[in-house]
Each structure stands twice: as C-alpha cells, then as structure tokens.
Design a protein around this motif. Structure first.
Motif: not given
Length: 346
Positions: A166-176
């Motif tokens: 799984l990968a998330g950029y910016c706040v997407g990292g928290i969701l990931a």
C-alpha cells in the motif's frame, strides 16, 4: 514546481500512466502528440494493449492514430464509454511484482499519482477512489474509521488481490497506514506501507473549513479573480471555472461540489491523528519540506514523528526535491520500486 502535466481525472490518470510506461516519459501537456513524442506503430499497439488491460475494454488500435494527442485519446476513451467509473481503478494491469495499491490523499482520487502507475514501477497498480467523489455514491465518510472500513469493504467486493503493498502520498499515507491495519486484521497479506511525504502534523479541522480551504486553492491555482473582500463561494467559483478559457473538465456542479466535500471530510477525519504500532514494514520517502509550518503551528497535541515511533521494520529515504516534485521524480520512483522488489524477495 513540477515539470510535467498533471492529469485532470481518472481517465487521464490511466492514459498518462500507460503513456509513461510505453514511451518512458509522461505527456508534457494536454496536446502532446504520441508519435511526435517518440511513438511508433509498434508502440501504439503496446499502448492500446496496456489500456485494454487497465480499462477492461476493447479499445481499437485505430484510436491512437485517429486521436494521437493525450487530450484526444483521453476524450476518445471518455466518449466511447470506457472511462473508469469505479472505486477500484486499474492504473496498470501487468508487471512482475506484488501489486501496489495507491490510497488517495485529500483529493479522494488518483489524480496526480499517474507516475506510480507507469515506469519504472514494475507491478500491477491499483488505485482507490473515495466514497462521495461521485455524487451517486452518497455523502463522503465522516470519520477515519468509516473511511478505512469503506475502503476495505470496497476492496473485498472488487476481489482485489489479497497480497498487497500500500502507498499513500501526503495525508494519503495516513489512510494507507490505517487501511493496512484493517486489512491485516481481516487476514490480508500486507507486504508493506509506503509513506510518500506523509506528515504527522494534523491540526484540528472541520469538514466545512477544509472544503473552503480547497475552494480557495482552486481559485489561486486557476488564477481566478474574486471581488476584493469577499470569500469565494462554490457556485461563483464553478461559474468562473466553466466560463474561463482554461482547460478544465468542470462541467457538472454536483461533481465539483462533491470533490470539495471529500477534501474537507478527509482533512477532518485525520485531525489529531496519532499512529498505532504495526508489524508490517513501513517505508517513508521524505523531503525537507514534509512538515508544513502552518500545520506545525496549528497542531496542539504533541507529535512523535515516524522515525521515533519504534516501529519494528521501518526505513526512511531522503528525497532531494520538494513535496510537489517528488511524485514525478524519476530517482524517487526507481527507489520506491527497488524497496518494493527487495520486500518481495524476502
């Protein structure tokens, strides 16, 4: 600033990802011609084959010859009814490694992330889209737990691969990170979580305030003029966008408003976030400007950064460009693929 064109919707994200994979570089603008950019008849066939795999459609080979620009091919796909109207999007269907799942940031979708679906990432790449981005889905999720539960349920219904990075950029990292915890709890094989410049400074934010912040940023980015002393409102900004000569896909007010609501809901959902301990590998790709000074100032609770959490399998990679450049930075993309390959080989 980024030196490449930023796609405007999920269709353009898929086309840009496969364009990048076939030619080795993304389109420079909406009107970049595939053949002028180095494409040949053989590469056109490869592009169509890749798009068929990603879109699950029988796109004809002649589409590239009849509409050879990035804009033209994307429009042809939309008008042909092959646009990816789905919560789980395939950016790339092929590759040797364990599939990579891109979890959206505050935007709720995959726009801006197409380079992670193209070369040099050598694995199938999926992208999640948030509930509420399409008005037909209903209202966006209101809490972090709701977002994570919704994402996990969508992945199960879509019969996504049960072994994933799984990968998330910016706040997407928290969701990931949180989605990985939920998938692990449900018995999935979480190979790793890749955090792309994810900060843990998450100041208090109401959903409506987050939506207004996004609206102001749209005004600034589009160079729109709002009467002095007035706050931009959704209706007036939409009218300005649709009457302006700039290239925009904004044509439906409900979709425009939904995009703002998703942005606000994600910002509110991560307010005050503190990560839990995990057992799966976590890899942080971090620039010098990862923490926004404004967010640092507004965050009232004590923040423990990722390297200081004592995670059992953690590694940090320094990225020598800024926050906005990193997701198109070729050495960083290669480093991400190297990390994923190393974890696959364990």
């Amino acid at each position: 600033m980024q030196q490449h064109y930023v796609e405007r919707d999920a269709t353009e994200a898929v086309v840009a990802a496969q364009w990048s994979r076939v030619l080795g570089h993304p389109p420079a603008s909406l009107d970049t011609d595939f053949f002028a950019a180095g494409g040949t008849s053989l590469l056109a066939a490869k592009l169509v084959s890749a798009l068929r795999g990603a879109l699950g459609t029988q796109l004809p080979l002649k589409a590239v010859f009849e509409a050879p620009t990035f804009r033209g091919l994307s429009t042809r796909i939309r008008e042909g009814g092959s646009s990816p109207h789905t919560r789980v999007l395939t950016l790339n269907a092929f590759g040797r490694g364990t599939p990579l799942l891109l979890v959206p940031a505050a935007s709720g979708g995959v726009v801006g992330l197409h380079r992670l679906g193209g070369a040099p990432i050598d694995r199938p790449v999926l992208g999640l889209q948030a509930r509420g981005l399409d008005p037909a889905d209903g209202a966006p999720c209101a809490t972090l737990d709701d977002i994570v539960d919704d994402f996990a349920t969508v992945l199960e219904k879509a019969e996504a691969p049960r072994s994933l990075h799984l990968a998330g950029y910016c706040v997407g990292g928290i969701l990931a990170y949180e989605l990985a915890c939920e998938l692990d709890r449900r018995g999935w094989d979480v190979r790793s979580v890749v955090l792309l410049n994810t900060s843990l400074y998450c100041p208090p934010l109401e959903a409506a305030d987050g939506a207004r912040e996004k609206l102001r940023s749209i005004v600034d980015e589009a160079g729109l003029t709002v009467p002095e002393g007035e706050e931009p409102d959704t209706v007036s900004v939409f009218r300005l966008l649709t009457s302006d000569d700039a290239d925009t896909l904004e044509s439906d007010f409900a979709q425009f408003e939904a995009r703002l609501k998703v942005f606000g809901s994600v910002g509110a959902a991560i307010s005050g976030y503190v990560p839990r301990q995990v057992v799966f590998p976590v890899r942080l790709f971090s620039t010098d400007d990862r923490d926004d000074p404004a967010d640092v100032e507004r965050t009232p609770h004590e923040v423990t950064d990722w390297p200081d959490l004592g995670l059992p399998d953690f590694w940090q990679h320094h990225v020598p460009v800024d926050h906005f450049e990193m997701i198109a930075h070729e050495p960083t993309l290669r480093a991400v693929e190297e990390v994923l390959t190393e974890l696959d080989d364990r």
